[in-house]
Write a protein that holds these residues in place. Structure first.
Motif, PDB file in Angstrom:
ATOM      1  N   LEU A  96    -148.266  -0.063  18.151  1.00 59.02           N
ATOM      2  CA  LEU A  96    -148.736  -0.084  19.533  1.00 59.02           C
ATOM      3  C   LEU A  96    -148.778   1.329  20.097  1.00 59.02           C
ATOM      4  O   LEU A  96    -147.751   2.005  20.184  1.00 59.02           O
ATOM      5  N   HIS A  97    -149.959   1.769  20.462  1.00 62.94           N
ATOM      6  CA  HIS A  97    -150.148   3.059  21.118  1.00 62.94           C
ATOM      7  C   HIS A  97    -150.109   2.796  22.621  1.00 62.94           C
ATOM      8  O   HIS A  97    -150.996   2.122  23.157  1.00 62.94           O
ATOM      9  N   TYR A  98    -149.116   3.374  23.292  1.00 61.15           N
ATOM     10  CA  TYR A  98    -148.657   2.783  24.556  1.00 61.15           C
ATOM     11  C   TYR A  98    -148.133   3.817  25.533  1.00 61.15           C
ATOM     12  O   TYR A  98    -147.546   4.832  25.141  1.00 61.15           O
ATOM     13  N   TRP A  99    -148.362   3.545  26.784  1.00 62.17           N
ATOM     14  CA  TRP A  99    -147.644   4.169  27.887  1.00 62.17           C
ATOM     15  C   TRP A  99    -147.386   3.060  28.901  1.00 62.17           C
ATOM     16  O   TRP A  99    -148.182   2.109  28.989  1.00 62.17           O
ATOM     17  N   PRO A 100    -146.277   3.104  29.646  1.00 64.65           N
ATOM     18  CA  PRO A 100    -145.931   1.964  30.516  1.00 64.65           C
ATOM     19  C   PRO A 100    -146.777   1.870  31.780  1.00 64.65           C
ATOM     20  O   PRO A 100    -146.306   2.027  32.908  1.00 64.65           O
ATOM     21  N   THR A 101    -148.057   1.627  31.583  1.00 67.90           N
ATOM     22  CA  THR A 101    -148.986   1.281  32.650  1.00 67.90           C
ATOM     23  C   THR A 101    -149.042  -0.247  32.748  1.00 67.90           C
ATOM     24  O   THR A 101    -148.553  -0.950  31.851  1.00 67.90           O
ATOM     25  N   PRO A 102    -149.674  -0.791  33.789  1.00 71.89           N
ATOM     26  CA  PRO A 102    -149.822  -2.252  33.821  1.00 71.89           C
ATOM     27  C   PRO A 102    -150.493  -2.805  32.566  1.00 71.89           C
ATOM     28  O   PRO A 102    -150.054  -3.829  32.024  1.00 71.89           O
ATOM     29  N   ASN A 103    -151.536  -2.141  32.095  1.00 75.08           N
ATOM     30  CA  ASN A 103    -152.202  -2.638  30.894  1.00 75.08           C
ATOM     31  C   ASN A 103    -151.333  -2.475  29.656  1.00 75.08           C
ATOM     32  O   ASN A 103    -151.375  -3.299  28.740  1.00 75.08           O
ATOM     33  N   GLY A 104    -150.539  -1.424  29.609  1.00 76.59           N
ATOM     34  CA  GLY A 104    -149.600  -1.284  28.504  1.00 76.59           C
ATOM     35  C   GLY A 104    -148.543  -2.370  28.512  1.00 76.59           C
ATOM     36  O   GLY A 104    -148.185  -2.923  27.457  1.00 76.59           O
ATOM     37  N   HIS A 105    -148.048  -2.693  29.699  1.00 73.03           N
ATOM     38  CA  HIS A 105    -147.023  -3.740  29.811  1.00 73.03           C
ATOM     39  C   HIS A 105    -147.533  -5.100  29.331  1.00 73.03           C
ATOM     40  O   HIS A 105    -146.753  -5.911  28.826  1.00 73.03           O
ATOM     41  N   LYS A 106    -148.810  -5.368  29.496  1.00 72.89           N
ATOM     42  CA  LYS A 106    -149.349  -6.650  29.029  1.00 72.89           C
ATOM     43  C   LYS A 106    -148.987  -6.880  27.556  1.00 72.89           C
ATOM     44  O   LYS A 106    -148.613  -7.989  27.158  1.00 72.89           O
ATOM     45  N   ILE A 107    -149.146  -5.818  26.772  1.00 76.77           N
ATOM     46  CA  ILE A 107    -148.987  -5.975  25.333  1.00 76.77           C
ATOM     47  C   ILE A 107    -147.519  -6.068  24.937  1.00 76.77           C
ATOM     48  O   ILE A 107    -147.147  -6.852  24.045  1.00 76.77           O
ATOM     49  N   THR A 108    -146.658  -5.295  25.596  1.00 75.59           N
ATOM     50  CA  THR A 108    -145.230  -5.417  25.273  1.00 75.59           C
ATOM     51  C   THR A 108    -144.695  -6.774  25.727  1.00 75.59           C
ATOM     52  O   THR A 108    -143.795  -7.323  25.077  1.00 75.59           O
ATOM     53  N   LEU A 109    -145.243  -7.328  26.804  1.00 71.59           N
ATOM     54  CA  LEU A 109    -144.851  -8.690  27.188  1.00 71.59           C
ATOM     55  C   LEU A 109    -145.150  -9.661  26.051  1.00 71.59           C
ATOM     56  O   LEU A 109    -144.306 -10.487  25.684  1.00 71.59           O
ATOM     57  N   PHE A 110    -146.355  -9.578  25.503  1.00 72.92           N
ATOM     58  CA  PHE A 110    -146.714 -10.486  24.412  1.00 72.92           C
ATOM     59  C   PHE A 110    -145.820 -10.264  23.202  1.00 72.92           C
ATOM     60  O   PHE A 110    -145.297 -11.217  22.614  1.00 72.92           O
TER      61      PHE A 110
END
Length: 228
Positions: free
Chosen positions: A4-18
């Motif tokens: 996961l290429h990620y930064w804690p933005t709202p869209n990033g959080h979507k994926i960590t939630l899943f």
């Protein structure tokens, strides 16, 4: 394994939630958007729109080479289909979830994002823009509130990728000029998701990553986020 290429933005959080809900093995590759890392060639090779997040599935279902996916809605759909979770298999249930997923990516996210920008980050206050996006934000919360009347989650009784897509954009509701008391069904839904163990883990991890790596000046971050 999901990379996961990620930064804690709202869209990033979507994926960590899943990922936290599903238990699917994954590793995080932080992409510090305040420092402009979203413009580096390695990231652009998998996310040509230079936005958070993107994934690389090292073990795709077809057994072939790793596959990359960008755009948060597409990633949620991909992961749901990969795991067989959080997306109904029946025609009507699946259609409902996809409707509301597209509602989020096409409306809730962009409009609330503009609300944030003109209220908090724009170099000058533009009353017309502020009023427009605050009004649209309230309209969208109203749509969501009506939808949640009599339903535990957006698609019905089960938690799905539609909820994972919408929730992160409501976390900053105070900064959007929203009082959840005005939207009681959203308020109940919001706190239900907020209290899930996977939600707590996902957000704690994001805070930890940002706390360790968010080393840049405000002017540098503004330039990387809004002027490139």
């Amino acid at each position: 394994m999901i990379e996961l290429h990620y930064w804690p933005t709202p869209n990033g959080h979507k994926i960590t939630l899943f990922l936290e809900e599903s238990g699917l093995p994954y590793t995080i590759k932080p992409v510090n958007i305040g420092k402009g890392e979203q413009f580096e060639p390695a990231f652009l090779s998998i996310a040509p729109n230079n936005r958070m997040p993107a994934i690389v599935d090292k073990s795709p279902a077809d057994g072939g080479e790793p596959i990359s996916v960008f755009e948060s809605g597409a990633i949620l759909q991909y992961l749901a289909e990969k795991t067989g979770r959080f997306l109904p298999s029946d025609l009507r249930g699946r259609t409902t979830v996809m409707e509301w997923l597209f509602w989020q990516v096409g409306g809730l996210g962009p409009m609330l994002g503009q609300n944030h920008h003109f209220n908090r980050y724009a170099p000058e206050k533009i009353p017309y823009a502020i009023e427009r996006y605050e009004r649209e934000t309230r309209r969208l919360y109203g749509v969501l509130d009506k939808r949640l009347d009599g339903r535990a989650f957006i698609a019905g009784k089960d938690y799905t990728i539609a909820d994972m897509a919408a929730y992160p954009w409501t976390v900053s509701h105070p900064n959007q000029g929203i009082n959840l008391d005005d939207f009681p069904h959203v308020k109940r839904w919001f706190h239900h998701i907020q209290e899930r163990d996977a939600t707590r883990r996902a957000y704690a991890m994001g805070d930890d990553i940002k706390g360790k790596l968010d080393a840049r000046t405000d002017e540098e971050a503004r330039r990387n986020l809004f002027q490139r």
